[in-house]
Design a protein around this motif. Structure first.
Motif, mmCIF file in Angstrom:
data_model
loop_
_atom_site.group_PDB
_atom_site.id
_atom_site.type_symbol
_atom_site.label_atom_id
_atom_site.label_comp_id
_atom_site.label_asym_id
_atom_site.label_seq_id
_atom_site.Cartn_x
_atom_site.Cartn_y
_atom_site.Cartn_z
ATOM 1 N N ILE A 1 0.830 -1.186 -0.152
ATOM 2 C CA ILE A 1 -0.079 0.070 -0.046
ATOM 3 C C ILE A 1 0.808 1.149 0.118
ATOM 4 O O ILE A 1 0.407 2.338 -0.620
ATOM 5 C CB ILE A 1 -0.889 0.034 1.247
ATOM 6 C CG1 ILE A 1 -1.938 -1.077 1.339
ATOM 7 C CG2 ILE A 1 -1.830 1.255 1.265
ATOM 8 C CD1 ILE A 1 -2.712 -1.333 0.023
ATOM 9 N N ILE A 2 2.078 1.216 0.785
ATOM 10 C CA ILE A 2 2.934 2.553 0.751
ATOM 11 C C ILE A 2 3.430 2.783 -0.505
ATOM 12 O O ILE A 2 3.389 3.740 -1.094
ATOM 13 C CB ILE A 2 3.931 2.103 1.771
ATOM 14 C CG1 ILE A 2 3.497 2.128 3.118
ATOM 15 C CG2 ILE A 2 5.084 3.245 1.618
ATOM 16 C CD1 ILE A 2 4.408 1.709 4.260
ATOM 17 N N SER A 3 4.005 1.453 -1.342
ATOM 18 C CA SER A 3 4.393 1.910 -2.702
ATOM 19 C C SER A 3 3.358 2.332 -3.624
ATOM 20 O O SER A 3 3.499 3.122 -4.387
ATOM 21 C CB SER A 3 4.892 0.259 -2.893
ATOM 22 O OG SER A 3 5.888 -0.175 -2.382
ATOM 23 N N SER A 4 2.304 1.877 -3.455
ATOM 24 C CA SER A 4 1.014 2.272 -4.134
ATOM 25 C C SER A 4 0.737 3.808 -4.073
ATOM 26 O O SER A 4 0.586 4.552 -5.078
ATOM 27 C CB SER A 4 -0.405 1.431 -4.061
ATOM 28 O OG SER A 4 -0.258 0.128 -4.364
ATOM 29 N N CYS A 5 0.957 4.173 -2.783
ATOM 30 C CA CYS A 5 0.718 5.600 -2.453
ATOM 31 C C CYS A 5 1.673 6.392 -3.237
ATOM 32 O O CYS A 5 1.545 7.468 -3.592
ATOM 33 C CB CYS A 5 0.635 5.704 -0.951
ATOM 34 S SG CYS A 5 0.425 7.423 -0.168
ATOM 35 N N GLY A 6 3.107 5.989 -3.010
ATOM 36 C CA GLY A 6 4.167 6.723 -3.692
ATOM 37 C C GLY A 6 3.955 6.600 -5.080
ATOM 38 O O GLY A 6 4.344 7.968 -5.341
ATOM 39 N N LEU A 7 3.451 5.680 -5.814
ATOM 40 C CA LEU A 7 2.954 5.962 -7.145
ATOM 41 C C LEU A 7 1.896 6.617 -7.585
ATOM 42 O O LEU A 7 1.785 7.393 -8.389
ATOM 43 C CB LEU A 7 2.808 4.540 -7.552
ATOM 44 C CG LEU A 7 2.777 4.118 -9.266
ATOM 45 C CD1 LEU A 7 4.108 4.716 -9.825
ATOM 46 C CD2 LEU A 7 2.314 2.760 -9.536
ATOM 47 N N PHE A 8 0.933 6.714 -6.766
ATOM 48 C CA PHE A 8 -0.359 7.239 -7.396
ATOM 49 C C PHE A 8 -0.605 8.488 -6.637
ATOM 50 O O PHE A 8 -1.537 9.283 -7.163
ATOM 51 C CB PHE A 8 -1.671 6.383 -7.275
ATOM 52 C CG PHE A 8 -1.467 5.009 -8.032
ATOM 53 C CD1 PHE A 8 -1.343 5.372 -9.323
ATOM 54 C CD2 PHE A 8 -1.113 3.705 -7.448
ATOM 55 C CE1 PHE A 8 -1.466 4.131 -10.279
ATOM 56 C CE2 PHE A 8 -1.009 2.766 -8.185
ATOM 57 C CZ PHE A 8 -1.200 2.727 -9.560
ATOM 58 N N CYS A 9 -0.067 9.113 -5.523
ATOM 59 C CA CYS A 9 -0.487 10.292 -4.810
ATOM 60 C C CYS A 9 0.115 11.437 -5.434
ATOM 61 O O CYS A 9 -0.552 12.517 -5.282
ATOM 62 C CB CYS A 9 0.050 10.155 -3.488
ATOM 63 S SG CYS A 9 1.925 10.563 -3.433
ATOM 64 N N GLY A 10 1.088 11.543 -6.394
ATOM 65 C CA GLY A 10 1.334 12.744 -7.146
ATOM 66 C C GLY A 10 2.403 13.646 -6.245
ATOM 67 O O GLY A 10 2.486 14.825 -6.456
ATOM 68 N N ALA A 11 3.035 13.052 -5.288
ATOM 69 C CA ALA A 11 3.846 13.891 -4.353
ATOM 70 C C ALA A 11 4.965 14.310 -5.269
ATOM 71 O O ALA A 11 5.453 15.346 -5.019
ATOM 72 C CB ALA A 11 4.135 13.171 -3.258
ATOM 73 N N TRP A 12 5.771 13.361 -6.074
ATOM 74 C CA TRP A 12 6.986 13.968 -6.661
ATOM 75 C C TRP A 12 6.815 13.786 -8.394
ATOM 76 O O TRP A 12 7.784 13.588 -8.902
ATOM 77 C CB TRP A 12 7.733 13.104 -6.330
ATOM 78 C CG TRP A 12 7.566 11.729 -5.619
ATOM 79 C CD1 TRP A 12 7.054 10.715 -6.636
ATOM 80 C CD2 TRP A 12 7.545 11.151 -4.469
ATOM 81 N NE1 TRP A 12 6.802 9.526 -5.820
ATOM 82 C CE2 TRP A 12 7.134 10.038 -4.438
ATOM 83 C CE3 TRP A 12 7.871 11.961 -3.070
ATOM 84 C CZ2 TRP A 12 6.905 9.288 -3.216
ATOM 85 C CZ3 TRP A 12 7.583 11.227 -2.045
ATOM 86 C CH2 TRP A 12 7.153 9.888 -2.053
ATOM 87 N N MET A 13 5.529 13.822 -8.934
ATOM 88 C CA MET A 13 5.404 13.737 -10.225
ATOM 89 C C MET A 13 4.175 14.423 -10.740
ATOM 90 O O MET A 13 3.105 14.370 -9.818
ATOM 91 C CB MET A 13 5.545 12.293 -10.901
ATOM 92 C CG MET A 13 4.419 11.391 -10.463
ATOM 93 S SD MET A 13 4.528 9.850 -11.360
ATOM 94 C CE MET A 13 3.072 8.890 -10.720
ATOM 95 N N PRO A 14 4.288 15.144 -11.864
ATOM 96 C CA PRO A 14 2.916 15.882 -12.376
ATOM 97 C C PRO A 14 1.905 14.811 -12.706
ATOM 98 O O PRO A 14 1.805 14.814 -14.054
ATOM 99 C CB PRO A 14 3.463 17.026 -13.384
ATOM 100 C CG PRO A 14 4.735 16.269 -13.683
ATOM 101 C CD PRO A 14 5.416 15.383 -12.605
ATOM 102 N N VAL A 15 1.140 14.480 -11.842
ATOM 103 C CA VAL A 15 -0.065 13.432 -12.492
ATOM 104 C C VAL A 15 -1.053 14.227 -13.278
ATOM 105 O O VAL A 15 -1.383 13.632 -14.218
ATOM 106 C CB VAL A 15 -0.865 12.987 -11.138
ATOM 107 C CG1 VAL A 15 -2.306 12.378 -11.601
ATOM 108 C CG2 VAL A 15 0.030 12.071 -10.185
ATOM 109 N N GLU A 16 -1.146 15.602 -13.076
ATOM 110 C CA GLU A 16 -2.018 16.157 -14.068
ATOM 111 C C GLU A 16 -1.651 16.246 -15.582
ATOM 112 O O GLU A 16 -2.173 16.335 -16.683
ATOM 113 C CB GLU A 16 -1.968 17.942 -13.586
ATOM 114 C CG GLU A 16 -2.682 18.055 -12.366
ATOM 115 C CD GLU A 16 -1.909 17.603 -11.117
ATOM 116 O OE1 GLU A 16 -0.707 17.559 -11.368
ATOM 117 O OE2 GLU A 16 -2.262 17.928 -10.115
ATOM 118 N N SER A 17 -0.311 16.069 -15.839
ATOM 119 C CA SER A 17 0.300 16.054 -17.152
ATOM 120 C C SER A 17 -0.145 14.631 -17.782
ATOM 121 O O SER A 17 0.053 14.539 -19.140
ATOM 122 C CB SER A 17 1.898 16.018 -17.060
ATOM 123 O OG SER A 17 2.398 15.057 -16.498
#
Length: 268
Positions: A171-187
């Motif tokens: 779950i932590i890994s999924s959060c890191g991938l999908f939370c948008g903390a360090w990559m522009p998910v909007e793009s």
């Protein structure tokens, strides 16, 4: 009163465990500092601004509180500590609230530490830091705090001491991938629409967006987002916040239900 005594015991367990200081408090600060120091890209400075990063790092940090709580509950279960307490007059809500208290104390500690970390970094980089806005960002994360601590209780209840941390790590890994903390998910809205939709559906990215919008993104950040075709408003905040709230209600309910089932099964 039973809840209070049980919560005090859990908090003492947290304070005795050095990992709680590393994963719950030190690691989020290190992540925030690394993102600003090592991965900072002047060409896309607005993605690395404190305004954009604060809520995302908060969301990711809360997942480590889930890990600590999962380990605590699963250990209590395997050591027969809970079995001995189940014969007491304590009710299911007393146990769950007692565990939630320690989980929320961790997430609140993370919030305060990251708040001051963000303030220091913004001062060093001469960025704007909206004091009241970032406090609102933390308040908007309350459903997410409850979601992660509820997941901690749920996984600790459902899985063994050996299996529970592994499930939580996923779950932590999924959060890191999908939370948008360090990559522009909007793009990814146009280039990888499926990934963007998945981010919007899962509980992690809505939490980040709710925090960003609650803080009142700085004028420069909003202008930068507008240039690449993204504009956010009140409606987006409500969608993000109530998505987080829905997940909170679901997982808190599941934690109460399954802990209650374990308690009744153990008493038989």
């Amino acid at each position: 009163m039973n809840t209070l005594y049980f919560a005090k015991r859990n908090i003492k367990e947290m304070l005795r465990d050095p990992l709680s200081y590393v994963f719950a408090l030190a690691l989020p600060v290190v992540l925030f500092a690394l993102l600003n120091g090592v991965f900072y890209n002047p060409q896309n400075a607005f993605w690395f601004s404190v305004d954009m990063m604060f809520a995302g790092v908060l969301t990711f940090s809360y997942s480590f509180a889930m890990l600590f709580l999962t380990i605590l509950v699963s250990k209590d279960k395997s050591s027969a500590f809970l079995s001995r307490l189940f014969i007491s007059p304590m009710k299911t809500k007393d146990f769950v609230l007692g565990y939630l208290a320690v989980g929320l104390s961790i997430t609140l500690g993370q919030s305060v530490i990251l708040y001051f970390t963000a303030w220091i970094i913004s001062a060093i980089r001469s960025e704007s830091f909206v004091i009241g806005g970032n406090i609102l960002a933390i308040l908007s994360q309350i459903p997410t705090m409850l979601t992660f601590v509820s997941l901690g209780v749920l996984f600790g209840t459902l899985f063994s001491e050996k299996a529970a941390p592994g499930i939580t790590s996923a779950i932590i890994s999924s959060c890191g991938l999908f939370c948008g903390a360090w990559m522009p998910v909007e793009s990814f809205a146009l280039s990888a629409k499926g990934f963007y939709i998945l981010c919007r559906i899962l509980p992690f990215y809505p939490s980040t967006m709710a925090g960003r919008l609650a803080s009142g993104l700085s004028k420069n950040t909003l202008e930068s987002l507008g240039k690449i075709g993204f504009s956010f408003g009140e409606y987006d905040f409500l969608i993000s916040f109530f998505t987080s709230l829905a997940y909170c209600i679901i997982f808190l309910s599941l934690a109460i239900i399954f802990f209650g089932k374990m308690k009744r099964k153990d008493k038989k």
